[in-house]
Design a protein around this motif. Structure first.
Motif, PDB file in Angstrom:
ATOM      1  N   VAL A   1       0.855  -1.196   0.000  1.00 17.49           N
ATOM      2  CA  VAL A   1       0.000   0.000   0.000  1.00 17.49           C
ATOM      3  C   VAL A   1       0.889   1.243   0.000  1.00 17.49           C
ATOM      4  CG1 VAL A   1      -1.714   1.322   1.311  1.00 17.49           C
ATOM      5  CG2 VAL A   1      -1.889  -1.182   1.201  1.00 17.49           C
ATOM      6  N   VAL A   2       1.882   1.244   0.880  1.00 14.83           N
ATOM      7  CA  VAL A   2       2.795   2.378   1.006  1.00 14.83           C
ATOM      8  C   VAL A   2       3.500   2.639  -0.325  1.00 14.83           C
ATOM      9  CG1 VAL A   2       4.872   3.235   2.164  1.00 14.83           C
ATOM     10  CG2 VAL A   2       3.124   2.010   3.475  1.00 14.83           C
ATOM     11  N   THR A   3       4.004   1.578  -0.925  1.00 13.29           N
ATOM     12  CA  THR A   3       4.733   1.707  -2.192  1.00 13.29           C
ATOM     13  C   THR A   3       3.818   2.192  -3.316  1.00 13.29           C
ATOM     14  OG1 THR A   3       6.225  -0.062  -1.510  1.00 13.29           O
ATOM     15  CG2 THR A   3       6.169   0.471  -3.861  1.00 13.29           C
ATOM     16  N   ALA A   4       2.674   1.546  -3.472  1.00 14.63           N
ATOM     17  CA  ALA A   4       1.760   1.871  -4.578  1.00 14.63           C
ATOM     18  C   ALA A   4       1.230   3.300  -4.497  1.00 14.63           C
ATOM     19  CB  ALA A   4       0.601   0.878  -4.603  1.00 14.63           C
ATOM     20  N   LEU A   5       0.992   3.778  -3.275  1.00 15.04           N
ATOM     21  CA  LEU A   5       0.413   5.115  -3.111  1.00 15.04           C
ATOM     22  C   LEU A   5       1.461   6.190  -2.807  1.00 15.04           C
ATOM     23  CD1 LEU A   5      -2.695   4.142  -0.941  1.00 15.04           C
ATOM     24  CD2 LEU A   5      -2.678   4.719  -3.384  1.00 15.04           C
TER      25      LEU A   5
END
Length: 157
Positions: free
Chosen positions: A144-148
């Motif tokens: 989630v952190v990476t994608a957003l």
């Protein structure tokens, strides 16, 4: 119910591994995230809710466990602002292109700065809205952190 939404398409394009889970959405529920956790038979701390807010008048997205509340002071501080407030449901729907109860941080019409509660990263997997009422995606919170390109900060009260 379609299992393909702008949110799931965005996750697939980002190469994020996720599974899709459906449940019976209750439009009368006082707390949508808690209702989703109960329907999925999951710990509310692992079912994250997506909230739209404003910091110094600029839109932001904040992701927190469904059993927790956002501290507006901590949220403002996370984005180096002075004040924060929740966005109205109509403004959140207009900005994201999703309906309340189905707002996902993935695939929003306009990507805005995003913060995720630091506690969420303690879990191996979390559930988040998949872009439709009654649709959740299960994924690794680090993805989630990476994608957003989200910031990881303590924002709960």
């Amino acid at each position: 119910m379609s299992r393909t939404t702008r949110a799931t398409q965005a996750l697939a394009r980002a190469g994020v591994s996720f599974t899709v889970h459906t449940y019976d959405y209750d439009p009368t529920a006082d707390r949508v995230g808690i209702q989703a956790a109960e329907a999925l038979r999951e710990d509310p701390a692992r079912v994250l809710k997506t909230l739209m807010a404003e910091v110094d008048g600029k839109p932001v997205c904040v992701i927190v466990p469904s059993d927790r509340e956002v501290s507006m002071k901590k949220l403002a501080s996370a984005f180096k602002g002075k004040s924060a407030s929740m966005m109205t449901p109509a403004d959140a729907e207009r900005l994201t292109g999703f309906v309340v109860g189905g707002i996902s941080p993935f695939g929003q019409k306009k990507q805005v700065p995003t913060a995720i509660e630091a506690e969420a990263l303690a879990h191996e997997a979390v559930y988040m809205n998949g872009g439709q009422r009654g649709l959740q995606v299960r994924l690794d919170p680090r993805d989630v952190v990476t994608a957003l390109k989200a910031i990881v900060v303590p924002v709960v009260a």
